[in-house]
Enzyme design. Sequence first.
Site, PDB file in Angstrom:
ATOM      1  N   LEU A 112     122.142 109.091  16.445  1.00 24.44           N
ATOM      2  CA  LEU A 112     123.099 109.579  17.421  1.00 24.44           C
ATOM      3  C   LEU A 112     122.380 110.384  18.496  1.00 24.44           C
ATOM      4  O   LEU A 112     121.493 111.179  18.185  1.00 24.44           O
ATOM      5  CB  LEU A 112     124.123 110.452  16.691  1.00 24.44           C
ATOM      6  CG  LEU A 112     125.226 111.146  17.474  1.00 24.44           C
ATOM      7  CD1 LEU A 112     126.103 110.137  18.187  1.00 24.44           C
ATOM      8  CD2 LEU A 112     126.073 111.998  16.538  1.00 24.44           C
ATOM      9  N   CYS A 113     122.768 110.164  19.753  1.00 28.71           N
ATOM     10  CA  CYS A 113     122.320 110.977  20.877  1.00 28.71           C
ATOM     11  C   CYS A 113     120.800 110.874  21.057  1.00 28.71           C
ATOM     12  O   CYS A 113     120.283 109.837  21.449  1.00 28.71           O
ATOM     13  CB  CYS A 113     122.804 112.408  20.664  1.00 28.71           C
ATOM     14  SG  CYS A 113     122.865 113.430  22.135  1.00 28.71           S
ATOM     15  N   HIS A 114     120.038 111.948  20.775  1.00 28.59           N
ATOM     16  CA  HIS A 114     118.583 111.940  20.858  1.00 28.59           C
ATOM     17  C   HIS A 114     117.934 111.441  19.563  1.00 28.59           C
ATOM     18  O   HIS A 114     116.715 111.309  19.493  1.00 28.59           O
ATOM     19  CB  HIS A 114     118.055 113.349  21.154  1.00 28.59           C
ATOM     20  CG  HIS A 114     118.297 113.823  22.548  1.00 28.59           C
ATOM     21  ND1 HIS A 114     119.525 114.290  22.958  1.00 28.59           N
ATOM     22  CD2 HIS A 114     117.480 113.907  23.615  1.00 28.59           C
ATOM     23  CE1 HIS A 114     119.445 114.661  24.231  1.00 28.59           C
ATOM     24  NE2 HIS A 114     118.219 114.434  24.653  1.00 28.59           N
ATOM     25  N   SER A 161     124.930 105.704  18.765  1.00 27.27           N
ATOM     26  CA  SER A 161     125.931 106.192  19.720  1.00 27.27           C
ATOM     27  C   SER A 161     125.264 107.130  20.702  1.00 27.27           C
ATOM     28  O   SER A 161     124.157 107.614  20.460  1.00 27.27           O
ATOM     29  CB  SER A 161     127.073 106.919  19.009  1.00 27.27           C
ATOM     30  OG  SER A 161     128.013 106.010  18.499  1.00 27.27           O
TER      31      SER A 161
END
Length: 187
Positions: A112-114, A161
Amino acid sequence: MAHELDGKKVAIMAADGVERCELEAPRGALYGAGAQADVISIHDGEIQARHWDFKEAGSFPVDKMVGEARVEDYDALFLPGGTMNPDQLRMNRDAVNWVRSFVETGKPVAALCHGPWTLVEADVVRGHRFTSWPSIRTDLRNAGAEVVDQEVCIDGQFTTSRSPMDLPAFCLAIVDQFAGQKTSVMA
């Protein structure tokens, strides 16, 4: 979600600087579906959480250090974000090697994200489709990934995501993926 993950064991690889909601919400979804989830880190004790990278947001206890955790003991891997968290993981040889070994099993991996930064460092993104926080998309492309901008991206064993705003869809997707239900790529 009720018992889709009964008997499943998930490794959550995280370090200091993990974005609190990015660990807490998916772990809650995993618990709610019956999974056991262990926080694995590069040091013992607790890892410090953040809120939008800048504000302290408490801590999470570490269940196992990466050197003690065995890849074969886990059914799935989750890599939460926060800028500092994956930056530390990708600088730790043991964490990168563990993630690479896990990916080689073919078991499901979510980031997720980074979080995909550690996958980039492990050199396992080439030829796969990912989404992420906008600032690491160039790193993913340079490592050979196809980058898309969508709420949830599923490509084979990988589920990704973009940000905390995508958590509701991400949590549903990882429960399905970790349960072995091959959901198609979501737009």
